[in-house]
Design a protein around this motif. Sequence first.
Motif, PDB file in Angstrom:
ATOM      1  N   VAL A 201     -55.986 -44.206 -11.990  1.00  0.00           N
ATOM      2  CA  VAL A 201     -55.460 -42.847 -11.904  1.00  0.00           C
ATOM      3  C   VAL A 201     -54.169 -42.771 -12.721  1.00  0.00           C
ATOM      4  O   VAL A 201     -53.419 -43.745 -12.787  1.00  0.00           O
TER       5      VAL A 201
ATOM      6  N   GLU B 157     -61.231 -31.209 -15.161  1.00  0.00           N
ATOM      7  CA  GLU B 157     -60.535 -32.204 -15.986  1.00  0.00           C
ATOM      8  C   GLU B 157     -60.173 -33.501 -15.256  1.00  0.00           C
ATOM      9  O   GLU B 157     -59.000 -33.836 -15.113  1.00  0.00           O
TER      10      GLU B 157
ATOM     11  N   GLY C 232     -59.052 -28.485  -1.571  1.00  0.00           N
ATOM     12  CA  GLY C 232     -58.413 -28.451  -0.255  1.00  0.00           C
ATOM     13  C   GLY C 232     -59.396 -28.265   0.891  1.00  0.00           C
ATOM     14  O   GLY C 232     -58.994 -27.949   2.009  1.00  0.00           O
TER      15      GLY C 232
ATOM     16  N   GLY D   6     -61.779 -30.717   1.538  1.00  0.00           N
ATOM     17  CA  GLY D   6     -62.285 -32.039   1.921  1.00  0.00           C
ATOM     18  C   GLY D   6     -63.460 -32.529   1.094  1.00  0.00           C
ATOM     19  O   GLY D   6     -64.043 -33.570   1.406  1.00  0.00           O
TER      20      GLY D   6
ATOM     21  N   LEU E   9     -54.214 -38.676  -2.202  1.00  0.00           N
ATOM     22  CA  LEU E   9     -55.549 -38.639  -1.595  1.00  0.00           C
ATOM     23  C   LEU E   9     -56.135 -40.050  -1.482  1.00  0.00           C
ATOM     24  O   LEU E   9     -56.637 -40.455  -0.426  1.00  0.00           O
TER      25      LEU E   9
HETATM   26  C1  LIG Z   1     -57.767 -34.560  -6.759  1.00  0.00           C
HETATM   27  C2  LIG Z   1     -58.921 -33.631  -6.414  1.00  0.00           C
HETATM   28  C3  LIG Z   1     -60.226 -34.289  -6.809  1.00  0.00           C
HETATM   29  C4  LIG Z   1     -58.896 -33.368  -4.892  1.00  0.00           C
HETATM   30  O1  LIG Z   1     -60.057 -32.600  -4.583  1.00  0.00           O
HETATM   31  P1  LIG Z   1     -60.181 -31.791  -3.204  1.00  0.00           P
HETATM   32  O2  LIG Z   1     -61.641 -31.554  -2.987  1.00  0.00           O
HETATM   33  O3  LIG Z   1     -59.287 -30.630  -3.205  1.00  0.00           O
HETATM   34  O4  LIG Z   1     -59.628 -32.863  -2.190  1.00  0.00           O
HETATM   35  P2  LIG Z   1     -59.765 -32.794  -0.635  1.00  0.00           P
HETATM   36  O5  LIG Z   1     -59.916 -31.383  -0.172  1.00  0.00           O
HETATM   37  O6  LIG Z   1     -60.784 -33.783  -0.210  1.00  0.00           O
HETATM   38  O7  LIG Z   1     -58.347 -33.306  -0.244  1.00  0.00           O
HETATM   39  C5  LIG Z   1     -58.209 -34.359   0.621  1.00  0.00           C
HETATM   40  C6  LIG Z   1     -56.763 -34.432   1.008  1.00  0.00           C
HETATM   41  O8  LIG Z   1     -55.923 -34.674  -0.103  1.00  0.00           O
HETATM   42  C7  LIG Z   1     -54.932 -33.687  -0.164  1.00  0.00           C
HETATM   43  N1  LIG Z   1     -54.729 -33.284  -1.534  1.00  0.00           N
HETATM   44  C8  LIG Z   1     -55.688 -32.911  -2.408  1.00  0.00           C
HETATM   45  N2  LIG Z   1     -55.127 -32.574  -3.578  1.00  0.00           N
HETATM   46  C9  LIG Z   1     -53.795 -32.722  -3.403  1.00  0.00           C
HETATM   47  C10 LIG Z   1     -52.659 -32.484  -4.224  1.00  0.00           C
HETATM   48  N3  LIG Z   1     -52.795 -31.992  -5.485  1.00  0.00           N
HETATM   49  N4  LIG Z   1     -51.434 -32.779  -3.733  1.00  0.00           N
HETATM   50  C11 LIG Z   1     -51.276 -33.252  -2.474  1.00  0.00           C
HETATM   51  N5  LIG Z   1     -52.322 -33.474  -1.653  1.00  0.00           N
HETATM   52  C12 LIG Z   1     -53.545 -33.200  -2.109  1.00  0.00           C
HETATM   53  C13 LIG Z   1     -55.456 -32.499   0.589  1.00  0.00           C
HETATM   54  O9  LIG Z   1     -54.379 -31.736   1.139  1.00  0.00           O
HETATM   55  C14 LIG Z   1     -56.273 -33.147   1.655  1.00  0.00           C
HETATM   56  O10 LIG Z   1     -55.474 -33.518   2.725  1.00  0.00           O
HETATM   57  P3  LIG Z   1     -55.838 -32.962   4.184  1.00  0.00           P
HETATM   58  O11 LIG Z   1     -57.270 -33.331   4.420  1.00  0.00           O
HETATM   59  O12 LIG Z   1     -54.860 -33.674   5.052  1.00  0.00           O
HETATM   60  O13 LIG Z   1     -55.631 -31.483   4.089  1.00  0.00           O
HETATM   61  C15 LIG Z   1     -58.783 -32.252  -7.108  1.00  0.00           C
HETATM   62  O14 LIG Z   1     -57.470 -31.782  -6.941  1.00  0.00           O
HETATM   63  C16 LIG Z   1     -59.118 -32.289  -8.595  1.00  0.00           C
HETATM   64  O15 LIG Z   1     -60.260 -32.057  -9.006  1.00  0.00           O
HETATM   65  N6  LIG Z   1     -58.114 -32.529  -9.445  1.00  0.00           N
HETATM   66  C17 LIG Z   1     -58.329 -32.550 -10.914  1.00  0.00           C
HETATM   67  C18 LIG Z   1     -59.149 -33.732 -11.352  1.00  0.00           C
HETATM   68  C19 LIG Z   1     -58.458 -35.038 -11.041  1.00  0.00           C
HETATM   69  O16 LIG Z   1     -57.274 -35.190 -11.276  1.00  0.00           O
HETATM   70  N7  LIG Z   1     -59.227 -35.991 -10.515  1.00  0.00           N
HETATM   71  C20 LIG Z   1     -58.728 -37.313 -10.197  1.00  0.00           C
HETATM   72  C21 LIG Z   1     -58.849 -38.188 -11.385  1.00  0.00           C
HETATM   73  S1  LIG Z   1     -58.274 -39.838 -11.042  1.00  0.00           S
END
Ligand SMILES: CC(C)(COP(=O)(O)OP(=O)(O)OC[C@H]1O[C@@H](n2cnc3c(N)ncnc32)[C@H](O)[C@@H]1OP(=O)(O)O)[C@@H](O)C(=O)NCCC(=O)NCCS
Length: 233
Positions: A203, A127, A177, A179, A213
């Motif tokens: 966003v 989503e 989580g 990367g 992020l």
């Molecule tokens: C946001 C999203 C894309 C992050 O994806 P991900 O692959 O888990 O992100 P990463 O692993 O690259 O995270 C990178 C960093 O951000 C941090 N991070 C990721 N999600 C986080 C959260 N919900 N809260 C706090 N920090 C977060 C991670 O801890 C990581 O930090 P670190 O490298 O110091 O450990 C994922 O949570 C998602 O799909 N969310 C739903 C869709 C969405 O909202 N997309 C954005 C639309 S604008």
Amino acid sequence: MNRDAAVLDNPVAESLLGRHAHLARRIGRAATYESGVSTFCALPTEPAPADWADLARLLGSGGFADMFSNTAAPPPGWEPVFVLEGRQMIWPDGHRPGDPQPDAGAAVVELGPDDVPQMLDLVARAEPGPFGKRTRELGTYLGVRVDGRLVAMAGERLRPPGWTEISAVCTDPEARGRGHAARLLRALVSRVLARGERPFLHVAEANTGAIALYERLGFDTRKPVTFQGFRTP
Ligand SMILES: CC(C)(COP(=O)(O)OP(=O)(O)OC[C@H]1O[C@@H](n2cnc3c(N)ncnc32)[C@H](O)[C@@H]1OP(=O)(O)O)[C@@H](O)C(=O)NCCC(=O)NCCS
């Protein structure tokens, strides 16, 4: 290359009249994308009643007017569907993305037309926001596969002059989580910068994890935005 941030005040119109003109449907100064590409609509920043009438004709009676970042108030009879507060973030001029992280066995790949069913599946699980059958046509979409399965993606959406919007950033809930999103974002930022453009994105204000992020990667907040949608009379 035009890098003036003023074009980011009406990015849908700037895209539909420019680099996305081949994907646009228009009547007068009202415009929207072809079906399945995006529901975003564009009007001039200060629309006249005739512009709203043109948009109503373009969308048809009871159509969905997705007024992305355009806060103009429609005439009476247009029924509000949603309002969502968010922010626009931009890549600082001259800033470079950090070094790419090791890929941990999961390479970043470009997604093609055959990948669309998997992209839609991922969007349903993660989503990230609106994404349709033809949204991929707006730009380049990159993905991460693990054991052949698409677990993360991100891509290019709006294209105002000198800028490219990064969108549909999402990771399967089971693969977060690790990367993946950070790696995809760095890859897209590098591609956009290599074209002499700057990345931007939108966003929702409630999406604090995604905002954290984006800030960590280097994006700055440019301004608050209100996303709103209406049903045409
Ligand atoms: C946001 C999203 C894309 C992050 O994806 P991900 O692959 O888990 O992100 P990463 O692993 O690259 O995270 C990178 C960093 O951000 C941090 N991070 C990721 N999600 C986080 C959260 N919900 N809260 C706090 N920090 C977060 C991670 O801890 C990581 O930090 P670190 O490298 O110091 O450990 C994922 O949570 C998602 O799909 N969310 C739903 C869709 C969405 O909202 N997309 C954005 C639309 S604008």
